[in-house]
Design an enzyme around this catalytic site. Structure first.
Site, PDB file in Angstrom:
ATOM      1  N   TYR A 164      16.354  30.486   7.331  1.00 40.13           N
ATOM      2  CA  TYR A 164      15.109  31.244   8.012  1.00 40.13           C
ATOM      3  C   TYR A 164      15.274  31.257   9.444  1.00 40.13           C
ATOM      4  O   TYR A 164      15.339  30.400  10.071  1.00 40.13           O
ATOM      5  CB  TYR A 164      13.990  30.571   7.662  1.00 40.13           C
ATOM      6  CG  TYR A 164      13.640  30.662   6.039  1.00 40.13           C
ATOM      7  CD1 TYR A 164      13.441  31.871   5.482  1.00 40.13           C
ATOM      8  CD2 TYR A 164      13.408  29.546   5.037  1.00 40.13           C
ATOM      9  CE1 TYR A 164      13.302  32.171   4.188  1.00 40.13           C
ATOM     10  CE2 TYR A 164      13.400  29.659   3.848  1.00 40.13           C
ATOM     11  CZ  TYR A 164      13.034  30.831   3.266  1.00 40.13           C
ATOM     12  OH  TYR A 164      12.754  31.016   2.013  1.00 40.13           O
ATOM     13  N   LYS A 167       0.770  -1.126   0.032  1.00 37.59           N
ATOM     14  CA  LYS A 167       0.080  -0.042  -0.030  1.00 37.59           C
ATOM     15  C   LYS A 167       0.811   1.285   0.111  1.00 37.59           C
ATOM     16  O   LYS A 167       2.024   1.084   0.278  1.00 37.59           O
ATOM     17  CB  LYS A 167      -0.956  -0.001   1.201  1.00 37.59           C
ATOM     18  CG  LYS A 167      -0.353  -0.005   2.477  1.00 37.59           C
ATOM     19  CD  LYS A 167      -0.983  -0.302   3.728  1.00 37.59           C
ATOM     20  CE  LYS A 167      -0.153  -0.319   4.964  1.00 37.59           C
ATOM     21  NZ  LYS A 167      -0.866  -0.977   6.124  1.00 37.59           N
TER      22      LYS A 167
END
Ligand code: PLP
Length: 358
Positions: free
Chosen positions: A255, A35
């Protein structure tokens, strides 16, 4: 030129891991759980590499149909079953097994007009309390399934463990006992064990095992790693240095500027970021493997890149390869540093990361 960032998938590792799981569970058939795009390794890649698995486990009908379109003719099982009545004829046409875990699915099966019966795995809730029929509902549901002409006989049985990755906890054996009490004496096949079940609870292996993460060479437990179980990591997440810069003590990077260099050093900028699925919340110190050693991430992970401290005497160059996880840097270790699990790291890579079968 190889693209970067890329997830290199080792065919040999996948094949080795399947063989290893057969060694650990010699009496069981293997339903390889693929999956979520083969846990990020590429659905068809994985199915083709382990084409001698006895079956494949999936979460969505679309995934099963993709396998059938890719000429995979092994047994396929929808682990959460079908969601809509319209799905049922597709299960018949494409020979896809389904889990039945809820009364709404029973209703749809009873009301459908199908050209052939569907192979059903009745899911019993033995303690996970997410999907499945409770032991109190068992007899009635089992009888309805047996009466239903759209259900192939015999009905098969499955359950799922909540805490199989905690070898000291008693819940797994309690779940096993409840399951065995329900299905004892009944015909049909049984499946209980996910990877942790297979590795830590051999008594749960039964006719079919359902390994997912172990197939990819990864341990279901943080702080552990697949290599302790004779598994080989199948994915290497690789990018490269796109800048190498001299950096002064006291200067910030990135940042927010919340990391400042304690000493003059060399910084490397690696072309991978949260836009590729590398978590933004990776803390300072999370390791990256470059030129034979681990170096720490410094400053904030940005969308397209992250920064590492290569050290004052670094000889690394632009274009050098950087491994975010893989055989040299277990994904379990990276996951632990980041405060998540390896499952999430490998399945969350974005389409910008090229998946390359090697
Ligand atoms: C995902 C899944 C598995 C595989 O679990 P792993 O921990 O990756 O081995 C097995 N069974 C079910 C029902 C699942 O949803």
């Amino acid at each position: 030129m190889k693209p970067f960032p890329r997830a290199e998938i080792s065919r040999q590792a996948l094949q080795h891991n399947l063989a290893r799981l057969r060694e650990v569970a010699p009496h069981s058939k293997v339903m390889a759980v693929v999956k979520a795009n083969g846990y990020g390794h590429g659905l068809l890649n994985v199915a083709q590499c382990v084409s001698d698995a006895d079956g494949f486990g999936l979460a969505r009908l679309e995934e099963a149909l993709q396998l059938r379109s890719g000429d995979v003719d092994a047994k396929l099982l929808l682990l959460e079953g079908f969601f809509r009545a319209e799905d049922l004829p597709l299960l018949v046409t494409h020979h896809i097994d389904t889990v039945v875990h809820h009364a709404s699915q029973l209703d749809m099966l009873e009301q459908a007009e199908l050209e052939a019966p569907v192979t059903v795995w009745m899911k019993i809730d033995t303690g996970m309390h997410r999907l499945g029929f409770s032991p109190a509902q068992f007899a009635e549901v089992y009888e309805r399934l047996n009466r239903c002409a759209n259900v192939a006989k015999p009905v098969n049985f499955m359950t799922h463990f909540a805490r199989a990755d905690e070898p000291e906890q008693p819940q797994t054996l309690q779940q096993l006992a409840i399951f065995e009490r329900m299905v004892r004496e009944l015909p049909g096949e049984r499946t209980l064990a996910n990877s942790a079940g297979v590795l830590f609870w051999p008594e749960t292996q039964k006719e079919w095992i359902r390994p997912g993460i172990a197939l990819y060479g990864v341990s279901p437990v943080n702080g552990d790693n697949g290599q302790h179980h004779g598994l080989i990591p199948a994915m290497s997440l690789v990018s490269q240095l796109i800048a190498v810069r001299q950096h002064k003590a006291g200067d910030p990077v990135g940042y927010g500027g919340y990391w400042t260099a304690p000493r003059d050093t060399t910084l490397g900028v690696v072309a991978i970021g949260y836009g590729d699925g590398y978590p933004r919340n990776a803390p300072e110190g999370t390791p990256v493997f470059i030129n034979g050693r681990q170096v720490p991430i410094v400053g904030r992970v940005s969308m397209d890149m992250l920064t590492v401290d290569l050290g004052p005497d670094a000889a690394d160059k632009v274009g050098d390869s950087a491994m975010l996880w893989g055989p040299k840097l277990p994904v379990e270790e990276v996951a632990e540093r980041i405060g998540t699990i390896a499952y999430e790291l490998v399945t969350k890579l974005t389409p910008r990361v090229a998946v390359c079968l090697e």
